[in-house]
Structure formats: C-alpha cells, structure tokens
Motif scaffolding. Structure first.
Motif, PDB file in Angstrom:
ATOM      1  N   LYS A 134       0.805  -1.290   0.034  1.00 19.86           N
ATOM      2  CA  LYS A 134       0.041  -0.091  -0.222  1.00 19.86           C
ATOM      3  C   LYS A 134       0.720   1.103  -0.008  1.00 19.86           C
ATOM      4  N   GLY A 135       0.643   2.122  -0.973  1.00 19.26           N
ATOM      5  CA  GLY A 135       1.319   3.357  -0.824  1.00 19.26           C
ATOM      6  C   GLY A 135       1.162   4.176   0.244  1.00 19.26           C
ATOM      7  N   VAL A 136       2.292   5.035   0.637  1.00 15.07           N
ATOM      8  CA  VAL A 136       2.355   5.911   1.919  1.00 15.07           C
ATOM      9  C   VAL A 136       2.276   7.189   1.407  1.00 15.07           C
ATOM     10  N   THR A 137       2.285   7.474   0.522  1.00 16.35           N
ATOM     11  CA  THR A 137       2.216   9.220  -0.002  1.00 16.35           C
ATOM     12  C   THR A 137       0.699   9.702   0.058  1.00 16.35           C
ATOM     13  N   PRO A 138       0.494  10.760   0.818  1.00 16.98           N
ATOM     14  CA  PRO A 138      -0.983  11.293   1.029  1.00 16.98           C
ATOM     15  C   PRO A 138      -1.533  11.378  -0.443  1.00 16.98           C
ATOM     16  N   THR A 139      -2.888  10.854  -0.488  1.00 16.51           N
ATOM     17  CA  THR A 139      -3.337  10.856  -1.799  1.00 16.51           C
ATOM     18  C   THR A 139      -4.740  11.555  -1.699  1.00 16.51           C
ATOM     19  N   GLY A 140      -5.128  12.272  -2.892  1.00 15.32           N
ATOM     20  CA  GLY A 140      -6.410  12.911  -3.031  1.00 15.32           C
ATOM     21  C   GLY A 140      -7.208  12.392  -4.095  1.00 15.32           C
ATOM     22  N   VAL A 141      -8.495  12.318  -3.858  1.00  9.67           N
ATOM     23  CA  VAL A 141      -9.075  11.694  -5.111  1.00  9.67           C
ATOM     24  C   VAL A 141     -10.280  12.447  -5.421  1.00  9.67           C
ATOM     25  N   ALA A 142     -10.685  12.963  -6.647  1.00 15.00           N
ATOM     26  CA  ALA A 142     -11.722  13.824  -7.002  1.00 15.00           C
ATOM     27  C   ALA A 142     -12.424  13.091  -8.050  1.00 15.00           C
ATOM     28  N   VAL A 143     -13.850  12.747  -7.700  1.00 21.87           N
ATOM     29  CA  VAL A 143     -14.537  11.817  -8.648  1.00 21.87           C
ATOM     30  C   VAL A 143     -15.662  12.596  -9.132  1.00 21.87           C
TER      31      VAL A 143
ATOM     32  N   HIS B 175      -3.882   2.570  -1.918  1.00 23.56           N
ATOM     33  CA  HIS B 175      -3.536   4.262  -1.594  1.00 23.56           C
ATOM     34  C   HIS B 175      -3.710   4.656  -0.547  1.00 23.56           C
ATOM     35  N   HIS B 176      -2.960   5.563  -0.162  1.00 30.50           N
ATOM     36  CA  HIS B 176      -3.002   6.285   1.416  1.00 30.50           C
ATOM     37  C   HIS B 176      -3.993   7.362   1.221  1.00 30.50           C
ATOM     38  N   ILE B 177      -5.341   7.207   1.086  1.00 31.78           N
ATOM     39  CA  ILE B 177      -6.217   8.314   0.842  1.00 31.78           C
ATOM     40  C   ILE B 177      -6.448   9.098   1.985  1.00 31.78           C
ATOM     41  N   THR B 178      -6.195  10.478   1.884  1.00 32.37           N
ATOM     42  CA  THR B 178      -6.412  11.517   2.966  1.00 32.37           C
ATOM     43  C   THR B 178      -7.463  12.415   2.474  1.00 32.37           C
ATOM     44  N   HIS B 179      -8.004  12.364   1.307  1.00 29.62           N
ATOM     45  CA  HIS B 179      -8.778  13.276   0.688  1.00 29.62           C
ATOM     46  C   HIS B 179      -9.682  12.711  -0.426  1.00 29.62           C
ATOM     47  N   TRP B 180     -10.880  12.656  -0.178  1.00 33.32           N
ATOM     48  CA  TRP B 180     -11.883  12.153  -1.324  1.00 33.32           C
ATOM     49  C   TRP B 180     -13.014  13.201  -1.727  1.00 33.32           C
ATOM     50  N   SER B 181     -13.235  13.655  -2.850  1.00 35.03           N
ATOM     51  CA  SER B 181     -14.159  14.608  -3.193  1.00 35.03           C
ATOM     52  C   SER B 181     -15.332  13.908  -4.093  1.00 35.03           C
ATOM     53  N   GLU B 182     -16.381  13.981  -4.310  1.00 31.81           N
ATOM     54  CA  GLU B 182     -17.403  13.562  -5.071  1.00 31.81           C
ATOM     55  C   GLU B 182     -18.233  14.781  -5.711  1.00 31.81           C
ATOM     56  N   PHE B 183     -18.196  14.931  -7.011  1.00 34.71           N
ATOM     57  CA  PHE B 183     -18.797  16.146  -7.618  1.00 34.71           C
ATOM     58  C   PHE B 183     -20.079  15.569  -8.538  1.00 34.71           C
ATOM     59  N   TYR B 184     -20.731  16.434  -8.534  1.00 32.07           N
ATOM     60  CA  TYR B 184     -22.124  16.211  -9.460  1.00 32.07           C
ATOM     61  C   TYR B 184     -22.140  17.017 -10.855  1.00 32.07           C
ATOM     62  N   ALA B 185     -21.064  17.363 -11.395  1.00 30.78           N
ATOM     63  CA  ALA B 185     -20.714  17.872 -12.877  1.00 30.78           C
ATOM     64  C   ALA B 185     -19.498  17.637 -13.138  1.00 30.78           C
ATOM     65  N   GLY B 186     -19.348  17.453 -14.632  1.00 30.20           N
ATOM     66  CA  GLY B 186     -18.106  17.089 -15.150  1.00 30.20           C
ATOM     67  C   GLY B 186     -18.111  15.786 -15.455  1.00 30.20           C
ATOM     68  N   GLY B 187     -16.899  15.226 -16.166  1.00 29.31           N
ATOM     69  CA  GLY B 187     -16.950  13.957 -16.701  1.00 29.31           C
ATOM     70  C   GLY B 187     -15.258  13.636 -16.830  1.00 29.31           C
ATOM     71  N   HIS B 188     -14.735  12.894 -17.511  1.00 27.58           N
ATOM     72  CA  HIS B 188     -13.293  12.366 -17.693  1.00 27.58           C
ATOM     73  C   HIS B 188     -12.467  13.415 -17.857  1.00 27.58           C
ATOM     74  N   PHE B 189     -12.773  14.544 -18.339  1.00 30.05           N
ATOM     75  CA  PHE B 189     -12.093  15.599 -18.689  1.00 30.05           C
ATOM     76  C   PHE B 189     -12.312  17.000 -17.943  1.00 30.05           C
ATOM     77  N   PRO B 190     -12.186  16.879 -16.525  1.00 32.69           N
ATOM     78  CA  PRO B 190     -12.558  18.022 -15.673  1.00 32.69           C
ATOM     79  C   PRO B 190     -11.825  19.201 -16.019  1.00 32.69           C
ATOM     80  N   ALA B 191     -10.435  18.988 -16.229  1.00 33.68           N
ATOM     81  CA  ALA B 191      -9.696  20.442 -16.711  1.00 33.68           C
ATOM     82  C   ALA B 191     -10.353  21.024 -17.875  1.00 33.68           C
ATOM     83  N   LEU B 192     -11.091  20.441 -18.828  1.00 35.49           N
ATOM     84  CA  LEU B 192     -11.836  21.104 -19.976  1.00 35.49           C
ATOM     85  C   LEU B 192     -13.195  21.455 -19.405  1.00 35.49           C
ATOM     86  N   GLU B 193     -13.705  20.624 -18.643  1.00 36.45           N
ATOM     87  CA  GLU B 193     -15.325  20.716 -18.524  1.00 36.45           C
ATOM     88  C   GLU B 193     -15.607  21.582 -17.153  1.00 36.45           C
TER      89      GLU B 193
END
Length: 385
Positions: free
Chosen positions: A315-324, A340-358
């Motif tokens: 299991k990874g030890v680096t703090p990991t954040g996930v945006a869904v 993964h060492h999950i320390t941050h988890w966000s679930e959004f209700y808009a956007g898709g696979h390319f959030p940097a563009l959307e």
C-alpha cells in the motif's frame, strides 16, 4: 543539445503541414450513414462531416501556437527521449511545485484555464503553485518515441528526473486518465520527493472480499456497473492499441479524419458537457502535426505487456487525494484505500473524464484544498508574507 540541457522551445510546424492537412481533409471519403443509427455504432457521419468542414476551413493552427507561446515552454532529453513541458513559475517565491499530467486524448493545453488560478490565486488564503506541465513521452511535442519500453515505470522515472533537473526537491503531482496511473506511480517510486498525489479518473478494482462488496453504497454500485459496461462495450480502442498498436497507428497516421474520429468518440462518451469545436480540433491537430499516432498507441501496448503493471504492491504511503466526477469516473473509495493512502476524497455532481476542460474551477479548487492540508508551514509563510 547535451543530455542535461534545458532550452526554450517553440513549435516549428512548417506552413506546408497545415496546408497538407487541409488538402487531406477536403478529400475525405466519408462512409454512408445507415438510417436509424447513431453514436452506439461510433461517430455518426453527419457529426464528423461538421467537424471536418470546420477543421479544413475555419480552424487556425497558428492560434494554437500563440496560446502555447503565452507560457514558457522548454524541451530537454531524459533517458534518450525528448521531453516537452510548460514551466510557469508563480509570482510567490514560496509556492509549491506541482506537476500536472494529462492523459489521452489530451495535451498540455488541457490545463490552460487552470494555470492562472493555480499560480496566482486571487484569494490570499489559497496556496500558490509553480507549475510543470509536460507532454507525456510520445505525446504531442515530446514525440514521437524513438524506442520501445516506455511503460508507466519508465515514464514516471523520466518525470521524476525532470523535476530534479528543474531543482525541485519536493513537489506535488496531479493526473487524470494516463496521469491517474502515473501520479500514484510517482508517489511510490519517488516518495521521498513527493508532497502528495491528486488524481481524477482513478481506476479501482474490486478486492474480492465479500465484506467490501457488502459495504458498497448505491453510488459505488452504480460506478461498478458503469465500469463493467465500459469493459464490455467501450474498451475496444484500448484493446486494439494494447495488442496491435502499429496497425492502428498506420490508419490514424494516414488519415486526419480517422485521427479525429478516434479522438472525438472519446470526448463524446466521456464528457458531461459538450466541448467546443476548437478544443476538440486542437487536440486532434497536435497529434496529427506531431505524427505521434504510433507512440500514443504504443503506450497501451507497453502497459498491457508490462508484467509488473498490475502485480500486487505494498500500500502506498504518499498522501493521496481523489476527485470523482459523474461521467466515466469509476473510482470507489473502499477499493482505492486498499492500495493508496487516501487522505482526501471529493465527489462532484458535474463534469466527466476531462474536468480540466469541462469544469476547471472544480478541479482547481479540489487540488488547492487537498494540498493546503499538506503544505501548512509553507502556506502559512505565504499568507504572512
């Protein structure tokens, strides 16, 4: 250029290349449309005709080059391969270095709308970043690849070497799509130098533990079902590239219409919001004009044929954040926490696979919030300064 030299870069696409592209586009031979069919069989002919007409008659490649030229961009050679990257320093000296990794289809311009808010946030309480945005090896202006063997481990090592060459001893990393594989890999392989890893479109797999399956929420089960549907009816592109990359690449390298159809299909299936024509065509143009169809396809081949790719790891030890995000994002926290060492988890209700563009504002905000928790001392110095 010496092996360690970093030099300024400007795209050198001769006038003959866009002219040849327009000529090929105008001579496209389209398939007949079968009445009553639509996207379920691939890109509809009527839609592709519209895109091709815009690409041939209205799209301006030189405007793309001007957008790129607005930011400092460089090339260097790492492990025998050219690596192109944008390097945008924040006006704040105490800013945290952040590596931004695109996927496929994607380019460094995917992050265009995020550059200013990340390097010079308007809110003084938000931590700033120095940004390094590479074209992945074999993609865009980093390509074509000159040899085989560029799997995730080798690419991660090259990216770590790039950050070291730039003098960054501690840095964060964000990635989506391919970047969602590479960022965690960096978090493992270069853990001593990584502040934290942030991803979107993280791929998670069922653990096989009945207790894990029983504990899934309704949203988790929906994502698991969506992933199964993708594997059954949406992953043919990946299987073809992963098994016969050169055959596919020859088709794409000889036909800009084919290259565009290959890319636009994914933008259609993996987005919640329709992207504007120039955004789609910019990506297709970058891959066409840099002749990187073979290198992009080879990426999947190397991953599929890497015996260590999906081998069990600690299991990874680096703090990991996930945006869904709701479209084409199948991440499930219970599965992610196994590796993964999950320390941050966000679930959004808009956007898709390319959030940097959307939805770049949502992705930017999540990156800032995640790293704020990891760089408290540096962040405090910035606010006091």
């Amino acid at each position: 250029m010496t092996d360690n030299e970093i030099r300024p870069f400007h795209p050198e696409i001769p006038d003959t290349a866009p002219a040849d592209l327009r000529d090929r586009l105008r001579r496209t031979r389209f398939i007949d449309a079968v009445p009553g069919t639509g996207w379920e069989r691939g890109v509809p002919t009527a839609h592709l005709r519209e895109l091709i007409a815009h690409w041939a008659e209205k799209f301006d490649w030189r405007r793309v080059e001007a957008r790129l030229a607005a930011y400092p961009q460089f090339i260097t050679t790492i492990d025998g391969q050219r690596l192109h990257f944008l390097h945008i320093r924040s006006p704040h000296a105490a800013a945290t270095p952040l590596l931004l990794l695109h996927g496929w289809p994607g380019t460094v311009l995917d992050f265009h709308a995020m550059i200013e808010p990340l390097t010079a946030p308007a809110d003084p309480d938000v931590p700033p970043f120095h940004l390094v945005i590479p074209s992945l090896p074999g993609h865009g202006f980093s390509g074509p690849l000159t040899e085989t063997g560029w799997n995730d481990g080798r690419i991660a090592a090259a990216l770590a070497a790039l950050m070291a060459r730039l003098g960054y001893e501690r840095y964060g990393v964000h990635g989506g799509d391919h970047g969602a594989f590479l960022a965690p890999r960096l978090g493992r392989d270069d853990a001593a130098h990584i502040v934290g890893v942030h991803v979107n479109a993280l791929v998670t797999f069922p653990t096989g533990d009945p207790a894990d399956m029983a504990a899934l929420s309704d949203a988790d089960r929906q994502r698991l079902a969506a992933m199964k549907a993708f594997q059954d009816d949406g992953s043919a592109y990946m299987q073809l590239a992963g098994s016969r990359p050169d055959t596919l690449a020859q088709l794409l390298a000889d036909s800009p219409a084919g290259q565009l159809a290959w890319i636009v299909e994914k933008y259609h299936e993996w987005t919640e919001r329709k992207l504007d024509l120039d955004t789609v065509l910019t990506t297709a143009a970058v891959y066409w004009l840099t002749d990187t169809a073979r290198s992009v396809a080879a990426y999947y081949y190397e991953r599929f044929h890497d015996p260590l790719m999906f081998a069990p790891t600690p299991k990874g030890v680096t703090p990991t954040g996930v945006a869904v995000f709701p479209v084409a994002d199948f991440a499930i926290r219970r599965f992610a926490e196994k590796t993964h060492h999950i320390t941050h988890w966000s679930e959004f209700y808009a956007g898709g696979h390319f959030p940097a563009l959307e939805v770049p504002h949502l992705l930017t905000g999540d990156i800032q919030e995640f790293f704020r928790t990891l760089i408290t001392d540096r962040y405090t110095e910035h606010v006091k300064g």
